[in-house]
Design a protein around this motif. Sequence first.
Motif, PDB file in Angstrom:
ATOM      1  N   LEU A 232       0.831  -1.207   0.000  1.00  0.00           N
ATOM      2  CA  LEU A 232       0.000   0.000   0.000  1.00  0.00           C
ATOM      3  C   LEU A 232       0.862   1.251   0.000  1.00  0.00           C
ATOM      4  CD1 LEU A 232      -3.015  -0.528   2.423  1.00  0.00           C
ATOM      5  CD2 LEU A 232      -3.081   0.058   0.009  1.00  0.00           C
ATOM      6  N   VAL A 233       1.903   1.247   0.835  1.00  0.00           N
ATOM      7  CA  VAL A 233       2.723   2.443   0.964  1.00  0.00           C
ATOM      8  C   VAL A 233       3.584   2.655  -0.285  1.00  0.00           C
ATOM      9  CG1 VAL A 233       4.615   3.494   2.258  1.00  0.00           C
ATOM     10  CG2 VAL A 233       2.762   2.366   3.468  1.00  0.00           C
ATOM     11  N   MET A 234       4.167   1.567  -0.792  1.00  0.00           N
ATOM     12  CA  MET A 234       5.149   1.748  -1.864  1.00  0.00           C
ATOM     13  C   MET A 234       4.534   1.868  -3.251  1.00  0.00           C
ATOM     14  SD  MET A 234       8.310  -0.630  -0.552  1.00  0.00           S
ATOM     15  CE  MET A 234       9.470  -0.144  -1.813  1.00  0.00           C
ATOM     16  N   THR A 235       3.513   1.069  -3.549  1.00  0.00           N
ATOM     17  CA  THR A 235       2.974   1.098  -4.912  1.00  0.00           C
ATOM     18  C   THR A 235       1.451   1.221  -4.967  1.00  0.00           C
ATOM     19  OG1 THR A 235       2.681  -1.287  -5.024  1.00  0.00           O
ATOM     20  CG2 THR A 235       4.823  -0.435  -5.699  1.00  0.00           C
ATOM     21  N   GLY A 236       0.775   0.851  -3.900  1.00  0.00           N
ATOM     22  CA  GLY A 236      -0.686   0.842  -3.944  1.00  0.00           C
ATOM     23  C   GLY A 236      -1.225  -0.183  -4.938  1.00  0.00           C
ATOM     24  N   GLY A 237      -0.401  -1.153  -5.304  1.00  0.00           N
ATOM     25  CA  GLY A 237      -0.826  -2.186  -6.252  1.00  0.00           C
ATOM     26  C   GLY A 237      -0.344  -1.919  -7.666  1.00  0.00           C
ATOM     27  N   GLY A 238       0.111  -0.699  -7.903  1.00  0.00           N
ATOM     28  CA  GLY A 238       0.488  -0.323  -9.263  1.00  0.00           C
ATOM     29  C   GLY A 238       1.957  -0.506  -9.528  1.00  0.00           C
ATOM     30  N   PRO A 239       2.493  -0.004 -10.604  1.00  0.00           N
ATOM     31  CA  PRO A 239       1.738   0.667 -11.674  1.00  0.00           C
ATOM     32  C   PRO A 239       0.832  -0.313 -12.419  1.00  0.00           C
ATOM     33  CG  PRO A 239       4.057   0.426 -12.256  1.00  0.00           C
ATOM     34  CD  PRO A 239       3.922  -0.032 -10.845  1.00  0.00           C
ATOM     35  N   GLY A 240      -0.334   0.167 -12.808  1.00  0.00           N
ATOM     36  CA  GLY A 240      -1.341  -0.748 -13.346  1.00  0.00           C
ATOM     37  C   GLY A 240      -1.790  -1.669 -12.225  1.00  0.00           C
ATOM     38  N   THR A 241      -1.682  -2.966 -12.455  1.00  0.00           N
ATOM     39  CA  THR A 241      -1.969  -3.915 -11.385  1.00  0.00           C
ATOM     40  C   THR A 241      -0.742  -4.777 -11.110  1.00  0.00           C
ATOM     41  OG1 THR A 241      -2.826  -5.449 -13.013  1.00  0.00           O
ATOM     42  CG2 THR A 241      -4.442  -4.087 -11.875  1.00  0.00           C
ATOM     43  N   SER A 242       0.440  -4.264 -11.464  1.00  0.00           N
ATOM     44  CA  SER A 242       1.615  -5.130 -11.461  1.00  0.00           C
ATOM     45  C   SER A 242       2.055  -5.594 -10.082  1.00  0.00           C
ATOM     46  CB  SER A 242       2.786  -4.434 -12.164  1.00  0.00           C
ATOM     47  OG  SER A 242       3.066  -3.220 -11.522  1.00  0.00           O
ATOM     48  N   THR A 243       1.605  -4.936  -9.004  1.00  0.00           N
ATOM     49  CA  THR A 243       1.959  -5.423  -7.669  1.00  0.00           C
ATOM     50  C   THR A 243       0.706  -5.728  -6.843  1.00  0.00           C
ATOM     51  OG1 THR A 243       2.148  -3.154  -6.894  1.00  0.00           O
ATOM     52  CG2 THR A 243       4.183  -4.249  -7.529  1.00  0.00           C
ATOM     53  N   GLN A 244      -0.401  -5.970  -7.526  1.00  0.00           N
ATOM     54  CA  GLN A 244      -1.654  -6.203  -6.804  1.00  0.00           C
ATOM     55  C   GLN A 244      -1.779  -7.679  -6.421  1.00  0.00           C
ATOM     56  OE1 GLN A 244      -5.365  -4.092  -8.028  1.00  0.00           O
ATOM     57  NE2 GLN A 244      -6.098  -6.170  -8.322  1.00  0.00           N
ATOM     58  N   THR A 245      -1.455  -7.975  -5.174  1.00  0.00           N
ATOM     59  CA  THR A 245      -1.590  -9.346  -4.698  1.00  0.00           C
ATOM     60  C   THR A 245      -3.041  -9.604  -4.290  1.00  0.00           C
ATOM     61  OG1 THR A 245      -1.017  -8.660  -2.486  1.00  0.00           O
ATOM     62  CG2 THR A 245       0.787  -9.425  -3.873  1.00  0.00           C
ATOM     63  N   LEU A 246      -3.348 -10.850  -3.939  1.00  0.00           N
ATOM     64  CA  LEU A 246      -4.743 -11.192  -3.637  1.00  0.00           C
ATOM     65  C   LEU A 246      -5.333 -10.401  -2.457  1.00  0.00           C
ATOM     66  CD1 LEU A 246      -7.240 -12.758  -4.259  1.00  0.00           C
ATOM     67  CD2 LEU A 246      -6.290 -14.741  -3.087  1.00  0.00           C
ATOM     68  N   PRO A 247      -4.642 -10.299  -1.297  1.00  0.00           N
ATOM     69  CA  PRO A 247      -5.247  -9.503  -0.223  1.00  0.00           C
ATOM     70  C   PRO A 247      -5.426  -8.039  -0.612  1.00  0.00           C
ATOM     71  CG  PRO A 247      -3.032 -10.201   0.375  1.00  0.00           C
ATOM     72  CD  PRO A 247      -3.404 -10.955  -0.851  1.00  0.00           C
ATOM     73  N   LEU A 248      -4.503  -7.520  -1.403  1.00  0.00           N
ATOM     74  CA  LEU A 248      -4.628  -6.131  -1.831  1.00  0.00           C
ATOM     75  C   LEU A 248      -5.832  -5.973  -2.775  1.00  0.00           C
ATOM     76  CD1 LEU A 248      -3.369  -3.404  -1.500  1.00  0.00           C
ATOM     77  CD2 LEU A 248      -1.859  -3.887  -3.406  1.00  0.00           C
ATOM     78  N   TYR A 249      -6.019  -6.943  -3.657  1.00  0.00           N
ATOM     79  CA  TYR A 249      -7.178  -6.915  -4.553  1.00  0.00           C
ATOM     80  C   TYR A 249      -8.458  -6.947  -3.738  1.00  0.00           C
ATOM     81  CZ  TYR A 249     -10.371  -8.365  -8.293  1.00  0.00           C
ATOM     82  OH  TYR A 249     -11.415  -8.460  -9.167  1.00  0.00           O
ATOM     83  N   ALA A 250      -8.509  -7.816  -2.723  1.00  0.00           N
ATOM     84  CA  ALA A 250      -9.696  -7.890  -1.865  1.00  0.00           C
ATOM     85  C   ALA A 250      -9.933  -6.560  -1.165  1.00  0.00           C
ATOM     86  CB  ALA A 250      -9.531  -9.006  -0.830  1.00  0.00           C
ATOM     87  N   PHE A 251      -8.869  -5.992  -0.642  1.00  0.00           N
ATOM     88  CA  PHE A 251      -8.967  -4.726   0.081  1.00  0.00           C
ATOM     89  C   PHE A 251      -9.454  -3.610  -0.836  1.00  0.00           C
ATOM     90  CE2 PHE A 251      -6.934  -0.762   1.493  1.00  0.00           C
ATOM     91  CZ  PHE A 251      -7.451  -0.669   2.769  1.00  0.00           C
ATOM     92  N   LEU A 252      -8.851  -3.515  -2.009  1.00  0.00           N
ATOM     93  CA  LEU A 252      -9.220  -2.434  -2.924  1.00  0.00           C
ATOM     94  C   LEU A 252     -10.643  -2.609  -3.442  1.00  0.00           C
ATOM     95  CD1 LEU A 252      -5.875  -2.053  -4.926  1.00  0.00           C
ATOM     96  CD2 LEU A 252      -6.766  -0.553  -3.134  1.00  0.00           C
ATOM     97  N   THR A 253     -11.047  -3.875  -3.685  1.00  0.00           N
ATOM     98  CA  THR A 253     -12.411  -4.120  -4.149  1.00  0.00           C
ATOM     99  C   THR A 253     -13.426  -3.678  -3.107  1.00  0.00           C
ATOM    100  OG1 THR A 253     -11.623  -6.043  -5.349  1.00  0.00           O
ATOM    101  CG2 THR A 253     -13.994  -5.880  -5.005  1.00  0.00           C
ATOM    102  N   ALA A 254     -13.166  -4.077  -1.857  1.00  0.00           N
ATOM    103  CA  ALA A 254     -14.106  -3.742  -0.798  1.00  0.00           C
ATOM    104  C   ALA A 254     -14.074  -2.253  -0.510  1.00  0.00           C
ATOM    105  CB  ALA A 254     -13.767  -4.524   0.464  1.00  0.00           C
ATOM    106  N   TRP A 255     -12.904  -1.675  -0.604  1.00  0.00           N
ATOM    107  CA  TRP A 255     -12.770  -0.303  -0.142  1.00  0.00           C
ATOM    108  C   TRP A 255     -12.956   0.718  -1.248  1.00  0.00           C
ATOM    109  CZ3 TRP A 255     -13.982  -0.242   4.372  1.00  0.00           C
ATOM    110  CH2 TRP A 255     -13.912   0.946   5.082  1.00  0.00           C
ATOM    111  N   SER A 256     -12.009   0.782  -2.158  1.00  0.00           N
ATOM    112  CA  SER A 256     -12.123   1.774  -3.226  1.00  0.00           C
ATOM    113  C   SER A 256     -13.280   1.423  -4.140  1.00  0.00           C
ATOM    114  CB  SER A 256     -10.823   1.840  -4.023  1.00  0.00           C
ATOM    115  OG  SER A 256      -9.725   1.809  -3.157  1.00  0.00           O
TER     116      SER A 256
END
Lengths: 287, 274
Positions: A232-256
């Motif tokens: 979250l701090v370093m990339t927020g899942g980006g650029p694009g979705t290149s660092t979006q792991t499964l928990p981050l995807y779950a978090f972003l889906t529920a939140w953003s």
Amino acid sequence: MRRTAFTPWLFLAPALVATILLVLGPVMETLWLSLHNVVLFRPRVRPFIGLENYISVLHDEAFWSSLGRSFVWVGVAVGCQFALGLTAALLLNRRFWWRPVARALVIVPWALPSVIIGLIWTWMLDFNLGIINQLGVQFGLLDASIPWLAQPSTAMAAVILAITWQGFPFFCVTLLAGLQSIPAEQYEAAAIDGAGKVRSFWYVTLPGLMPVMATALLLRMIWVANSLDLLLVMTGGGPGTSTQTLPLYAFLTAWSGANYGYGSSLAVMLTLMLLSVVILYAVRSRK
Amino acid sequence: MKRLRLFLGTELPVLCILAFGLGPWVWMMLTSLRPDQDLSHSPITLIPSVFTLVHYIELLQRTNFIYNLRDSLVVAVGAVTLGMLLSLPAAYAFSRFRFPGRSFLRIQFLVVNMFPVVLLVLPIFMLLRELGLLDTYVALIAGHATFTLPFAIWLMTGYMDGLPVELDESAMIDGATRMQLLRLVILPLAAPGAVAVALYLFIASWNEYLFALMLAGRNVRTVTVALQMFIGENTINWGLLTAGGTLVALPAVLLFLLAQKRLVGGLTGGAVKG
């Protein structure tokens, strides 16, 4: 000792009630949410949709790609942490005069908050002022500065570098404790039997370390698999979705994305996978 | 010759590992002591042109950082207190009683520790919103208890298992009640372990980010969230950030060094027995 059936429950009750309220309740709630269509803007209207969320998950390309990234994230990060931690532990188990200082200082990265670790590495990997780019160019390792966190091909590696730094002291410290618990007689016996350094490492050190190693690897795997803050701090899942792991995807889906129901079912999928690893480990260590 | 071999084979590699381990931390501290002109044009010099405390002064005078430090402290002390108060009796029960469901419950506390934060944070957020408790100390202490409590139980049970049962028995023979036994025998003996566990929980809560971000952030803003907010959209004030980072990291590092010895025994001991 006096044994009454009632007393232990009295001591356990407060902790149990708190756990049910704070952990098991919320887990059940998440399970329940995952069977509904819940969006942030109308929390009162939540139609029951059964397993529909889960069926969508299985057809969701983003789920599979973030799962794949999670495998890379866990595999490479835990592998690097373990390799470096084991090396450090073996070295710190040898005798030299400033060993106590080295043993104390090696834990520093473990103590730091993830947010600060993320900031430090973002600063060091900075395109213009980052020390890594500068030294890399100076020593001829890099042709030019690289925007490590801004390009998809290097972002994951950069965050993995940061989490390796954060996690290797954990392995160093636990494996060092494991090394110290191997009785010296075993090494002496191996030496008498004519075993050299390599063989005594293979036949004494490794088997002696095995239980600690397995537990440390399991714990770390689960922590790394769950960890979000560095990403979250370093990339927020980006650029694009290149660092979006499964928990981050779950978090972003529920939140953003404000889609609680779908985010919950993603979180449940992650938990089920981790639980199966834990159960596998528990069953194997029973034997 | 032997000395050289020791240096090349052991001391030099250890130095390399320490350089990797401490380098980034030291670099953060060095950055926080640089004047702004050092931080605005590349290439950056390894050693600052002058050492200055301007970023610290700005941080403490012109931002709310001191209040963020207070919030972090209150939350961490609360989470530690809650965790210890609930875990000590529970660990005692696990260590000194045999009852049906004991090993199941013990493992349950371990498994609970492994649930992803993403799984917990949403329903806890919704619950706290219903109760009107979002953005309060209570919210964060409850959130942090989700990991401090199981962890404390796990570690404390390990310590209590290490205390000889004979002491309990002789105290009981001498006519002590269970409360007296707990207060006069068990607690003093478990105190060093309990202190180490408490320090560890404090660090865990002090360092936590996700709950602090989700369950609070406006009225109650911990240092980790505050630091993250220093990152602007276009420009990042690295001087301010690294000064804040240095201040936040200091207590965590010092406490960790203090707790380290006992904690390692607890971690691995508990891990093996798990």
